[in-house]
Write an enzyme that holds these catalytic residues in place. Structure first.
Site, PDB file in Angstrom:
ATOM      1  N   GLY A 182       0.873  -1.172   0.000  1.00 21.52           N
ATOM      2  CA  GLY A 182       0.000   0.000   0.000  1.00 21.52           C
ATOM      3  C   GLY A 182       0.907   1.217   0.000  1.00 21.52           C
ATOM      4  O   GLY A 182       1.708   1.398   0.929  1.00 21.52           O
ATOM      5  N   GLN A 216      -1.500   7.277   1.249  1.00 19.96           N
ATOM      6  CA  GLN A 216      -1.136   8.359   2.166  1.00 19.96           C
ATOM      7  C   GLN A 216      -0.246   7.856   3.305  1.00 19.96           C
ATOM      8  O   GLN A 216       0.785   8.451   3.592  1.00 19.96           O
ATOM      9  CB  GLN A 216      -2.406   8.965   2.776  1.00 19.96           C
ATOM     10  CG  GLN A 216      -3.306   9.636   1.784  1.00 19.96           C
ATOM     11  CD  GLN A 216      -2.863  11.071   1.539  1.00 19.96           C
ATOM     12  OE1 GLN A 216      -1.770  11.321   1.012  1.00 19.96           O
ATOM     13  NE2 GLN A 216      -3.700  12.001   1.909  1.00 19.96           N
ATOM     14  N   ILE A 217      -0.680   6.761   3.944  1.00 22.31           N
ATOM     15  CA  ILE A 217       0.143   6.247   5.050  1.00 22.31           C
ATOM     16  C   ILE A 217       1.409   5.598   4.491  1.00 22.31           C
ATOM     17  O   ILE A 217       2.505   5.800   5.018  1.00 22.31           O
ATOM     18  CB  ILE A 217      -0.642   5.240   5.926  1.00 22.31           C
ATOM     19  CG1 ILE A 217      -1.880   5.915   6.527  1.00 22.31           C
ATOM     20  CG2 ILE A 217       0.243   4.688   7.041  1.00 22.31           C
ATOM     21  CD1 ILE A 217      -2.742   5.005   7.393  1.00 22.31           C
ATOM     22  N   ASN A 221     -11.830  -4.718   2.193  1.00 22.40           N
ATOM     23  CA  ASN A 221     -10.459  -4.886   2.666  1.00 22.40           C
ATOM     24  C   ASN A 221     -10.124  -6.332   3.030  1.00 22.40           C
ATOM     25  O   ASN A 221      -8.957  -6.727   3.001  1.00 22.40           O
ATOM     26  CB  ASN A 221     -10.200  -3.928   3.831  1.00 22.40           C
ATOM     27  CG  ASN A 221     -10.076  -2.493   3.339  1.00 22.40           C
ATOM     28  OD1 ASN A 221     -10.015  -2.257   2.126  1.00 22.40           O
ATOM     29  ND2 ASN A 221     -10.041  -1.538   4.242  1.00 22.40           N
ATOM     30  N   ILE A 276      -2.178  -2.130   9.322  1.00 25.57           N
ATOM     31  CA  ILE A 276      -2.818  -0.849   9.682  1.00 25.57           C
ATOM     32  C   ILE A 276      -4.210  -0.756   9.055  1.00 25.57           C
ATOM     33  O   ILE A 276      -5.066  -0.003   9.500  1.00 25.57           O
ATOM     34  CB  ILE A 276      -1.954   0.357   9.215  1.00 25.57           C
ATOM     35  CG1 ILE A 276      -0.513   0.245   9.724  1.00 25.57           C
ATOM     36  CG2 ILE A 276      -2.571   1.675   9.687  1.00 25.57           C
ATOM     37  CD1 ILE A 276       0.380   1.434   9.366  1.00 25.57           C
ATOM     38  N   THR A 277      -4.447  -1.559   8.029  1.00 23.24           N
ATOM     39  CA  THR A 277      -5.714  -1.491   7.293  1.00 23.24           C
ATOM     40  C   THR A 277      -6.910  -1.724   8.224  1.00 23.24           C
ATOM     41  O   THR A 277      -6.892  -2.622   9.070  1.00 23.24           O
ATOM     42  CB  THR A 277      -5.711  -2.564   6.168  1.00 23.24           C
ATOM     43  OG1 THR A 277      -4.600  -2.302   5.313  1.00 23.24           O
ATOM     44  CG2 THR A 277      -6.991  -2.526   5.357  1.00 23.24           C
ATOM     45  N   ASN A 278      -7.935  -0.902   8.049  1.00 25.32           N
ATOM     46  CA  ASN A 278      -9.177  -1.002   8.848  1.00 25.32           C
ATOM     47  C   ASN A 278     -10.208  -1.910   8.204  1.00 25.32           C
ATOM     48  O   ASN A 278     -10.179  -2.074   6.989  1.00 25.32           O
ATOM     49  CB  ASN A 278      -9.774   0.399   8.997  1.00 25.32           C
ATOM     50  CG  ASN A 278      -9.252   1.110  10.228  1.00 25.32           C
ATOM     51  OD1 ASN A 278      -9.071   0.496  11.272  1.00 25.32           O
ATOM     52  ND2 ASN A 278      -9.001   2.407  10.086  1.00 25.32           N
ATOM     53  N   ARG A 323      -2.837  10.008  20.668  1.00 21.44           N
ATOM     54  CA  ARG A 323      -3.879  11.052  20.660  1.00 21.44           C
ATOM     55  C   ARG A 323      -4.236  11.440  22.090  1.00 21.44           C
ATOM     56  O   ARG A 323      -4.306  12.619  22.439  1.00 21.44           O
ATOM     57  CB  ARG A 323      -5.126  10.557  19.911  1.00 21.44           C
ATOM     58  CG  ARG A 323      -4.894  10.525  18.407  1.00 21.44           C
ATOM     59  CD  ARG A 323      -6.095   9.991  17.642  1.00 21.44           C
ATOM     60  NE  ARG A 323      -5.870  10.136  16.208  1.00 21.44           N
ATOM     61  CZ  ARG A 323      -6.368   9.324  15.274  1.00 21.44           C
ATOM     62  NH1 ARG A 323      -7.122   8.299  15.616  1.00 21.44           N
ATOM     63  NH2 ARG A 323      -6.100   9.536  14.011  1.00 21.44           N
ATOM     64  N   HIS A 354      -9.861  -1.265  18.007  1.00 21.61           N
ATOM     65  CA  HIS A 354      -9.726   0.078  17.459  1.00 21.61           C
ATOM     66  C   HIS A 354     -11.084   0.470  16.908  1.00 21.61           C
ATOM     67  O   HIS A 354     -11.550  -0.113  15.946  1.00 21.61           O
ATOM     68  CB  HIS A 354      -8.675   0.065  16.349  1.00 21.61           C
ATOM     69  CG  HIS A 354      -8.453   1.405  15.727  1.00 21.61           C
ATOM     70  ND1 HIS A 354      -7.993   2.474  16.446  1.00 21.61           N
ATOM     71  CD2 HIS A 354      -8.607   1.846  14.462  1.00 21.61           C
ATOM     72  CE1 HIS A 354      -7.868   3.517  15.645  1.00 21.61           C
ATOM     73  NE2 HIS A 354      -8.241   3.164  14.438  1.00 21.61           N
TER      74      HIS A 354
HETATM   75  P1  A3D Z   1      -4.904   5.273   0.837  1.00 26.04           P
HETATM   76  O1  A3D Z   1      -4.175   6.554   0.676  1.00 26.04           O
HETATM   77  O2  A3D Z   1      -6.165   5.087   0.097  1.00 26.04           O
HETATM   78  O3  A3D Z   1      -3.905   4.086   0.486  1.00 26.04           O
HETATM   79  C1  A3D Z   1      -4.305   2.780   0.320  1.00 26.04           C
HETATM   80  C2  A3D Z   1      -3.535   2.213  -0.841  1.00 26.04           C
HETATM   81  O4  A3D Z   1      -3.818   0.821  -0.935  1.00 26.04           O
HETATM   82  C3  A3D Z   1      -3.892   2.856  -2.193  1.00 26.04           C
HETATM   83  O5  A3D Z   1      -2.734   3.419  -2.778  1.00 26.04           O
HETATM   84  C4  A3D Z   1      -4.440   1.688  -3.004  1.00 26.04           C
HETATM   85  O6  A3D Z   1      -4.091   1.741  -4.361  1.00 26.04           O
HETATM   86  C5  A3D Z   1      -3.766   0.505  -2.306  1.00 26.04           C
HETATM   87  N1  A3D Z   1      -4.415  -0.763  -2.552  1.00 26.04           N
HETATM   88  C6  A3D Z   1      -5.743  -1.029  -2.719  1.00 26.04           C
HETATM   89  N2  A3D Z   1      -5.926  -2.329  -2.954  1.00 26.04           N
HETATM   90  C7  A3D Z   1      -4.694  -2.915  -2.942  1.00 26.04           C
HETATM   91  C8  A3D Z   1      -4.239  -4.242  -3.121  1.00 26.04           C
HETATM   92  N3  A3D Z   1      -5.100  -5.230  -3.366  1.00 26.04           N
HETATM   93  N4  A3D Z   1      -2.916  -4.469  -3.037  1.00 26.04           N
HETATM   94  C9  A3D Z   1      -2.038  -3.463  -2.806  1.00 26.04           C
HETATM   95  N5  A3D Z   1      -2.415  -2.181  -2.615  1.00 26.04           N
HETATM   96  C10 A3D Z   1      -3.734  -1.924  -2.692  1.00 26.04           C
HETATM   97  O7  A3D Z   1      -5.250   5.017   2.381  1.00 26.04           O
HETATM   98  P2  A3D Z   1      -4.382   5.408   3.666  1.00 26.04           P
HETATM   99  O8  A3D Z   1      -2.951   5.143   3.399  1.00 26.04           O
HETATM  100  O9  A3D Z   1      -4.800   6.755   4.145  1.00 26.04           O
HETATM  101  O10 A3D Z   1      -4.969   4.343   4.716  1.00 26.04           O
HETATM  102  C11 A3D Z   1      -4.717   2.962   4.555  1.00 26.04           C
HETATM  103  C12 A3D Z   1      -5.527   2.117   5.519  1.00 26.04           C
HETATM  104  O11 A3D Z   1      -5.180   2.439   6.857  1.00 26.04           O
HETATM  105  C13 A3D Z   1      -7.044   2.306   5.439  1.00 26.04           C
HETATM  106  O12 A3D Z   1      -7.675   1.058   5.547  1.00 26.04           O
HETATM  107  C14 A3D Z   1      -7.360   3.159   6.656  1.00 26.04           C
HETATM  108  O13 A3D Z   1      -8.692   2.992   7.098  1.00 26.04           O
HETATM  109  C15 A3D Z   1      -6.368   2.594   7.627  1.00 26.04           C
HETATM  110  N6  A3D Z   1      -6.070   3.428   8.793  1.00 26.04           N
HETATM  111  C16 A3D Z   1      -5.960   2.790   9.984  1.00 26.04           C
HETATM  112  C17 A3D Z   1      -5.666   3.506  11.128  1.00 26.04           C
HETATM  113  C18 A3D Z   1      -5.550   2.805  12.429  1.00 26.04           C
HETATM  114  O14 A3D Z   1      -5.287   3.418  13.426  1.00 26.04           O
HETATM  115  C19 A3D Z   1      -5.753   1.374  12.493  1.00 26.04           C
HETATM  116  C20 A3D Z   1      -5.493   4.889  11.051  1.00 26.04           C
HETATM  117  C21 A3D Z   1      -5.602   5.509   9.817  1.00 26.04           C
HETATM  118  C22 A3D Z   1      -5.896   4.764   8.681  1.00 26.04           C
END
Ligand code: A3D
Length: 321
Positions: free
Chosen positions: A10, A13-14, A96, A119-121, A152, A176
């Site tokens: 992934g 953003q993260i 997810n 980290i994925t939700n 936080r 979470h």
């Molecule tokens: P985002 O910027 O959308 O990044 C996710 C990436 O995953 C994108 O670049 C997609 O292209 C990629 N992706 C989608 N499907 C696949 C796949 N099959 N294989 C490989 N890559 C793929 O999201 P983000 O980086 O902001 O957040 C990522 C995840 O973290 C989300 O599920 C959020 O809900 C979660 N998150 C969790 C917390 C916790 O505290 C647990 C906090 C913030 C975000």
């Protein structure tokens, strides 16, 4: 000594922030993996071009094929869909879950010795699915949520008391989500528990209750401000702290989603608990005493996680034992 290898599944953003922080902290060489065409390569090149400016040596690579993660020491998983305004973490489950099955298969094949941080939700269910689908030992597969949630709470408490964030410790357990369990009794300023500070007149029960609620709503507060996407700086920093504790065998005591095996009277469920993270992964789960109301909150949180896992099993019965 060869540099460690960190695979980021992934590159959103993260993922991008993880790549920056891992490089700046000299944790190792970094592979960004994503299915979005060009994104991992583009971010990797941009980051590689930052290294001469910042003066650190790390190789950055982008990939869309799992063989690129071969031999990774740490895998951090953010692949999937992020929460949008109005969408609950649970809405994300079905989409997810499929992603976790793909990631699990990739990790099983190419990085079976890695320490895997999810980290994925919805976090507690996704880390469970990832452990099941990867088949890696449970002590090597953890979820990141508690470090963020307690960061936080620490920040809000530091603001409330007008003191350095460094001197505030805070403790959040459970799943979470809206049922997370912020433990005020185990949160301190310079070693002084928050209930003592209430008695000393530094704050009031009501103000602490409001801070606890703001912590529970911490993710949504940022989603509502950003409008598109969810928090990423603090989540990335939190996972990096976990990766660093593993790679450097720091044995930090961090709240992580870990698979319980009898601790807290529970078995075979991932839920947020304090744990020692060192070179063997989750080396020890700390079982703190909970009073009656804390235990009730924890049980509610566990029930919510169980509900999510049941929903996963309906979609993917093969993940059950
Ligand atoms: P985002 O910027 O959308 O990044 C996710 C990436 O995953 C994108 O670049 C997609 O292209 C990629 N992706 C989608 N499907 C696949 C796949 N099959 N294989 C490989 N890559 C793929 O999201 P983000 O980086 O902001 O957040 C990522 C995840 O973290 C989300 O599920 C959020 O809900 C979660 N998150 C969790 C917390 C916790 O505290 C647990 C906090 C913030 C975000």
């Amino acid at each position: 000594m060869a540099r460690n290898k960190i695979a980021l599944i992934g590159a959103g953003q993260i993922g991008g922030t993880l790549a920056l922080l891992a490089g700046m902290k000299a944790l190792g060489d970094i592979v960004l993996f994503d299915v979005a065409e060009g994104v991992p390569e583009g971010k990797a090149l941009d980051l590689a071009e930052l290294t001469p400016v910042e003066g650190f040596d790390a190789a950055y690579a982008g990939a869309s094929s799992y063989d690129a993660i071969a031999g990774a020491d740490v895998v951090i998983v953010t692949a999937g869909v992020a929460r949008k305004p109005g969408m609950s973490r649970d809405d994300l489950l079905a989409i997810n879950l499929k992603v976790m099955e793909q990631v699990g298969a990739g990790v099983r094949k190419y990085a079976p010795d890695a320490f895997v941080i999810c980290i994925t939700n919805p976090l507690d269910a996704m880390v469970w699915a990832l452990q099941r689908s990867s088949g890696l030992p449970p002590e090597k597969v953890v979820g990141m949520a508690g470090v963020l949630d307690s960061a936080r709470l620490r920040y809000f408490l530091a603001e409330e008391f007008g003191v350095s964030v460094e001197d505030v410790t805070a403790f959040v357990m459970g799943g979470h989500g809206d049922t997370m369990v912020p433990l005020v009794r185990y949160s301190t300023v310079g070693g002084i528990p928050v209930p003592d500070l209430i008695r000393m007149g530094w704050t009031s029960e009501e103000r602490i209750a409001a801070i606890v609620q703001r912590t529970r709503d911490g993710g949504a507060e940022i989603v509502n401000l950003l409008k598109s996407g969810s928090a990423f700086y603090a989540p990335a920093a939190s996972a990096i702290a976990m990766a660093e504790s593993y790679l450097r065998d720091k044995k930090r005591v961090l709240p992580v989603a870990a698979l319980l095996d009898g601790e807290y009277g529970l078995r075979d469920i991932y839920v947020g608990v304090p744990a020692v993270i060192g070179a063997r992964g989750v080396e020890r789960i700390v079982e703190v005493e909970l009073d009656r109301s804390e235990r009730a909150m924890f049980d509610r949180s566990v029930a919510a996680v169980e509900g999510l896992v049941e929903a996963c099993l309906k979609i993917a019965p093969g993940l059950g034992k």
